[in-house]
Write an enzyme that holds these catalytic residues in place. Structure first.
Site, short mmCIF file in Angstrom:
data_model
loop_
_atom_site.label_atom_id
_atom_site.label_comp_id
_atom_site.label_asym_id
_atom_site.label_seq_id
_atom_site.Cartn_x
_atom_site.Cartn_y
_atom_site.Cartn_z
CG LEU A 4 -68.14 -55.74 10.01
CD1 LEU A 4 -68.75 -55.42 11.20
CD2 LEU A 4 -68.00 -54.33 9.30
N GLY A 5 -64.50 -58.58 9.68
CA GLY A 5 -63.31 -59.37 10.10
C GLY A 5 -63.60 -60.76 10.27
N GLY A 7 -60.56 -66.87 14.76
CA GLY A 7 -60.43 -68.33 14.82
C GLY A 7 -61.72 -69.17 14.61
N GLY A 54 -64.99 -67.51 13.72
CA GLY A 54 -66.13 -67.10 13.11
C GLY A 54 -65.90 -65.76 11.99
CB THR A 55 -66.68 -64.65 9.08
OG1 THR A 55 -65.82 -65.55 8.63
CG2 THR A 55 -66.53 -63.18 8.20
CG ASP A 60 -57.30 -63.34 21.38
OD1 ASP A 60 -56.07 -63.34 21.46
OD2 ASP A 60 -58.00 -63.25 20.69
#
Length: 647
Positions: free
Chosen positions: A305-306, A309, A311-312, A420
């Site tokens: 899904l994305g 910085g 993790g995936t 963020d």
């Protein structure tokens, strides 16, 4: 006494045996003062075979003593201070002379920074950099139109590309005779190089193909042998079998000793049964790694899904039918456990309708660290603003601004800074309700301190300029980022766009220029009917005014998130606009807009209590809640990183 002697002898023999079998493997981490625990690809001089780059002075008993790396070729090797390490990125500080050159705008500041030499384990490159060309006047250079020309150096000119150069940058033929510099930058290039050159150099480690295969496919450790050649250190499977026998014998002996001991003295049983399947970790359910591996089809790339910085994120479906988003924290990252603990600690404290909530996680003893969120398929605000997930009408954008502000005000009242904030981290459910996500970079921020000192992190275009320059993180840093989000909602433009004119690459700069010139209409997305709908125009102008104040470079001139929320509520219901005044009127009086007192714009509303949390009130854990599919760019330290994304 005889039994005890036999017991000790067996333990000693087992330790010697394990040591003999496992002598080739490196420690999993090294303690390094204020840098914390460092792991591969970094190491210490005592174990040079265990990493691609050794950090010096880690064994200094003074934890605050500077940590350094040695760069350059003999005899000109130099020591550079390391203020920060994050995953596979190490931040290195220029020496004092070079920092002074930057401050004084001395042309000696233009030089090549010596990156670490490549090895069979990895290579290195400066993460945020551009290429500069030093051309003597005698060369009569005619640079391409896409280049800046800095003429304030005696005897030569400095030419550089108007955009951040990448790995595919080709040297123009007209500059081929000039000296080439690769310089670190902290912002997009402008006509004055001293405005964007950085005294902090972020060096990224690029693992070799052999090392990647060793880590990912063989579960081994990347090491160097005595000849400095690569080899993959794997666990000896026979060792596990031998350990099993040894441990079995120990268990038998210990059991016998315990029985003998209990016959002499009755003692309570201190051994508690524990199983991962029914455990609760920090207030959230624990999932087994195997179940999540099945849910994501072994983390198939088609289910990504994305990527952020740390993790995936993957789409998954649990056995009970629930759709989930599984965040898989990167391995071989010394910050991953800290990151995992941080996110769990924060998310389990919070309960707000506009914050993403947590289903659970794997045990911190698990093979991998995973966070599990409920999956929602309606995309992010960013994806909608870019037209990738459908158009957002103005009333939805206004709703997004209100609900995002409510979530951030709640965080700040909970003594937490998001740090963020961006449209890629603002998720939408099927009813277009906002869910603010990605607390991986959040910081607990006690109210009795004025700021938190930390190396700059975040996403380009959203980072508070004062935070970047001074490393002082405050709640006003979130306010600045939210100001950029407000401008995105008005304009549908991305926070950074290298195709725009140099003064407008950064959306915050573009917005401030347009507002100061009373040209808000040039900033507004044409699809919002700005000129034909008086209510929409009134709200957009007021939002622009609010964004202008949020984007003040001096944090003291920015409103608090509480104040921002109150203003948004008044804009939404149509009250308080006259007190706020029109941008054109404020601009006519100079910079007075910076001093607007937003506290006077509205009385406390009835539902404002949700962000006025009592410090001594215990916040109940989140219920099982909602998260979303999102589009993500990679979050990285410093201003030039890509957006982080998902949770």
């Amino acid at each position: 006494m005889t039994s005890l002697f036999i017991f000790k002898s067996l333990i000693f023999s087992l330790i010697l045996h394990v040591s003999a079998q496992d002598h080739g493997r490196c420690p999993t981490s090294f303690s390094c003062g204020y840098l914390g625990q460092i792991t591969f690809p970094f190491t210490v001089p005592q174990h040079p075979q265990c990493g691609a780059l050794a950090i010096l002075d880690c064994d200094n008993k003074n934890a605050t003593a500077p940590k350094t790396i040695q760069l350059g070729s003999p005899p000109s090797k130099q020591l550079f201070t390391v203020p920060y390490v994050e995953g596979d990125i190490i931040t290195v500080r220029e020496n004092e002379a070079q920092r002074n050159n930057l401050l004084s705008k001395n042309c000696q500041a233009f030089h090549n920074f010596p990156v670490p030499p490549s090895s069979p384990l990895a290579s290195f490159y400066i993460k945020y950099s551009t290429t500069m060309f030093k051309c003597n006047h005698s060369l009569s250079v005619i640079p391409p139109k896409s280049f800046y020309n800095y003429k304030n150096c005696s005897g030569y000119n400095i030419y550089y590309y108007r955009q951040i150069s990448d790995g595919n940058f080709k040297v123009p033929s007209s500059l081929a005779q000039c000296k080439v510099y690769k310089v670190a930058i902290r912002d997009s290039p402008s006509d004055d190089p001293f405005d964007f050159l950085s005294p902090e150099i972020e060096i990224k480690v690029q693992l070799s193909d052999d090392c990647n295969k060793c880590l990912r496919h063989h579960g081994g450790q990347c090491q160097l042998d005595v000849h400095k050649n690569f080899f993959c250190a794997k666990e000896d499977k026979r060792l596990a079998w031998k350990l099993g026998i040894g441990i079995g014998l120990l268990v038998i002996i210990i059991t016998g000793l315990l029985i003998t001991w209990r016959c002499k003295r009755r003692v309570p049983n201190f051994y508690n049964k524990y199983t991962e399947s029914d455990s609760i970790y920090n207030g959230v359910p624990v999932f087994s790694f195997k179940d999540l591996e099945v849910a994501t089809k072994k983390f198939d790339s088609s289910r990504e899904l994305g990527e952020g910085g740390f993790g995936t994120v993957y789409y998954g479906k649990l056995k009970d039918g629930r759709e989930v988003a599984v965040k898989r924290l990167y391995q071989h990252n010394f910050k991953r456990v800290e990151q995992f603990m941080n996110e769990i600690k924060i998310l389990t404290r919070l309960r707000h309708k506009n914050l993403v909530t947590l289903y659970g996680c794997t045990s911190h003893h698990s093979h991998e660290l995973l966070l599990v969120y409920e999956y929602i398929s309606n995309g992010t605000v960013a994806s909608h603003l870019r037209g990738e997930s459908g158009f957002l009408p103005w009333h939805i954008r206004m709703k997004a601004a209100l609900e995002t502000a409510a979530a951030l005000a709640y965080l700040h009242a909970s003594e937490i800074i998001h740090r963020d904030v961006k449209t890629n981290n603002i998720l939408l459910d099927d009813t277009f309700c906002i869910k603010v996500a990605d607390f991986g970079l959040s910081k607990l921020f006690p109210n009795d301190v004025t700021h938190v000192s930390t190396a700059p992190q975040g996403t380009p275009g959203y980072v508070d300029p004062e935070y970047h320059q001074c490393y002082r993180l405050t709640s006003k840093s979130d306010v600045y980022s939210f100001g950029v989000v407000l401008v995105e909602l008005i304009s549908s433009m991305p926070a950074v766009d290298m195709s725009r004119d140099k003064e407008e690459i950064n959306l915050a700069n573009l917005a401030i220029r347009k507002i100061q010139k009373s040209a808000i209409s040039e900033l507004v997305d044409p699809t919002l009917w700005f000129e034909s709908d008086s209510d929409v125009k009134r709200q957009i102008v007021s939002i622009a005014e609010l964004a202008f104040q949020c984007l003040q470079r001096d944090k003291e001139l920015r409103p608090s998130m509480d104040d921002v929320l109150e203003v948004l509520r008044r804009i939404d219901n149509g009250s308080g606009v006259d007190k706020f005044g029109h941008v054109e009127e404020v601009i006519a009086h100079g910079a007075g807009i910076s001093r607007i007192n937003v506290r006077s714009l509205s009385p406390p509303s009835s539902d404002h209590v949700e962000v006025k949390l009592s410090k001594d009130k215990k916040i109940t854990p989140s219920p099982k809640g909602v998260t979303d599919k999102w589009d993500s760019e990679s979050t990285t330290p410093n201003i030039s990183g890509q957006s982080a994304s998902q949770m």
